[in-house]
Scaffold this motif. Structure first.
Motif, PDB file in Angstrom:
ATOM      1  N   THR A 147       0.837  -1.203   0.000  1.00 53.62           N
ATOM      2  CA  THR A 147       0.000   0.000   0.000  1.00 53.62           C
ATOM      3  C   THR A 147       0.874   1.256   0.000  1.00 53.62           C
ATOM      4  O   THR A 147       0.514   2.276  -0.591  1.00 53.62           O
ATOM      5  N   ALA A 148       2.045   1.177   0.650  1.00 54.78           N
ATOM      6  CA  ALA A 148       2.992   2.305   0.605  1.00 54.78           C
ATOM      7  C   ALA A 148       3.486   2.533  -0.820  1.00 54.78           C
ATOM      8  O   ALA A 148       3.528   3.669  -1.313  1.00 54.78           O
ATOM      9  N   ARG A 149       3.834   1.450  -1.499  1.00 54.93           N
ATOM     10  CA  ARG A 149       4.321   1.547  -2.882  1.00 54.93           C
ATOM     11  C   ARG A 149       3.258   2.162  -3.792  1.00 54.93           C
ATOM     12  O   ARG A 149       3.556   3.058  -4.602  1.00 54.93           O
ATOM     13  N   LEU A 150       2.022   1.686  -3.667  1.00 58.69           N
ATOM     14  CA  LEU A 150       0.947   2.181  -4.528  1.00 58.69           C
ATOM     15  C   LEU A 150       0.621   3.646  -4.236  1.00 58.69           C
ATOM     16  O   LEU A 150       0.322   4.420  -5.150  1.00 58.69           O
ATOM     17  N   ALA A 151       0.678   4.041  -2.962  1.00 64.73           N
ATOM     18  CA  ALA A 151       0.427   5.451  -2.610  1.00 64.73           C
ATOM     19  C   ALA A 151       1.497   6.348  -3.220  1.00 64.73           C
ATOM     20  O   ALA A 151       1.202   7.437  -3.728  1.00 64.73           O
ATOM     21  N   LYS A 152       2.730   5.882  -3.183  1.00 64.60           N
ATOM     22  CA  LYS A 152       3.831   6.656  -3.780  1.00 64.60           C
ATOM     23  C   LYS A 152       3.639   6.798  -5.283  1.00 64.60           C
ATOM     24  O   LYS A 152       3.860   7.879  -5.852  1.00 64.60           O
ATOM     25  N   GLU A 153       3.210   5.704  -5.925  1.00 63.77           N
ATOM     26  CA  GLU A 153       2.983   5.756  -7.371  1.00 63.77           C
ATOM     27  C   GLU A 153       1.882   6.748  -7.732  1.00 63.77           C
ATOM     28  O   GLU A 153       1.899   7.342  -8.815  1.00 63.77           O
TER      29      GLU A 153
END
Length: 352
Positions: free
Chosen positions: A195-201
């Protein structure tokens, strides 16, 4: 079951020291062989300073609070509904913490007998609970401020889930319990990391920080529990590998598998399908975690096992490839999933 390893609180350090007039020692836990060995498990993880999670949210005491909330809401507009379904599901899972502390207190040998016991296992459990509690609080506040979700339905889901409890089928057995928590902590580390990765994207770096700090906590917890099981394998490999096989035959049930919002009887299945599609937590992750633990605990290198232990070893070492093959076949047969409404996002529909 008569355990060959007695759980005795002596030397397991994971959290910052808990101070007391009666006992100023750091929380430590050890396991020693109740039959012939007095050697202790000595597992240490770095002390972690207390970081206020409010540092990642608008400061309600600041004159700039309303502007900061407006900025948060603007950033959240770039994030799609299916992501919010996953974030809410993760938050609801974290908020059901009372159930998880209850579960830990069912395990033989490590219960907090008074609710404020100064045994190191009890101190560990309460410190772990306090840290986990902050995860749900942080995500809850972010979601509330975002304005993207129906907090009434979310709070209803949390209420139902805590009331329903959970049955991980650990049978009060600490061997099963620590194998379960080792698996689950790694699963939550992976989920929050994704979820951190997707939020950053999607450009929301603050939300990425929030999910990332939670993932880092879960990683430390995973390290603690896997080291406990590592020592169990060293002291009592036969019973431990049998317990590992038993837990995997039952399948690791997710902590929130009984979630319900008052409307959708299959809410957990629908949430899981969205998480699978987005890559937040997948069947591949399940197989990867199993393979990681098999390697971490060197299950394939065990020798001198009983006949039952050898069968358990063989089952465990061959399970991850079987899961992957089944997942590939299911993926090949899968048709485009239908959309389903989620009450968490005001009954907007999301593809599974």
């Amino acid at each position: 079951m008569a355990y060959r390893v007695a759980l005795q609180p002596e030397s397991f350090l994971c959290f910052p020291p808990v101070r007391s007039k009666r006992n100023a020692r750091s929380p430590r836990v050890s396991m020693a062989s109740s039959i012939r060995s007095s050697s202790a498990i000595k597992v240490e993880t770095p002390k972690k300073p207390f970081i206020p999670h409010e540092d990642f949210l608008p400061d309600c005491s600041s004159e700039a609070f309303y502007d900061e909330v407006k900025e948060l809401r603007e950033r959240s507009k770039e994030i799609p509904d299916d992501y919010f379904v996953c974030l809410v599901g993760d938050m609801v899972t974290e908020e059901a913490l009372p159930t998880y502390q209850t579960m830990l207190n069912t395990l033989d040998g490590i219960r907090d007998e008074t609710g404020a016991s100064l045994t190191s296992w009890a101190i560990w459990t309460r410190a772990w609970t306090a840290e986990e509690n902050r995860h749900g609080d942080l995500l809850n506040k972010y979601l509330y401020l975002s304005g993207r979700v129906d907090m009434k339905q979310i709070e209803k889901t949390i209420q139902y889930l805590i009331g329903s409890g959970m049955d991980p089928r650990t049978e009060n057995n600490p061997y099963l319990g620590f194998i379960y928590t080792s698996f689950q902590e790694r699963a939550t580390f992976i989920s929050h990391g994704n979820t951190a990765r997707l939020a950053k994207e999607r450009g929301d770096l603050k939300l990425a920080q929030i999910c990332g700090i939670i993932a880092s906590d879960e990683k430390r917890h995973e390290t603690a529990y896997t080291k406990i099981v590592e020592k169990l394998f060293e002291i009592d490999p036969d019973d431990t590998v049998i317990a590992f096989a038993d837990m995997m035959k039952k399948k690791i049930s997710m902590p929130a598998h009984l979630m319900y919002d008052g409307r959708d009887d299959n809410l957990f299945e629908h949430f899981s399908a969205v998480a699978q599609r987005l890559g937040v937590y997948t069947a591949k992750d399940y197989a990867d975690i199993l393979e990681f633990l098999v390697t971490r605990w060197k299950v394939g290198d065990l020798t001198g096992l009983s006949e039952k232990g050898n069968k358990a070893q063989d089952f465990i070492c061959n399970l991850a490839p079987r899961i992957r093959r089944l997942e590939e076949r299911a993926h090949g047969r899968a048709k485009k999933a239908p959309t389903v409404p989620f009450s968490w996002i005001f009954d907007r529909e999301v593809q599974q």
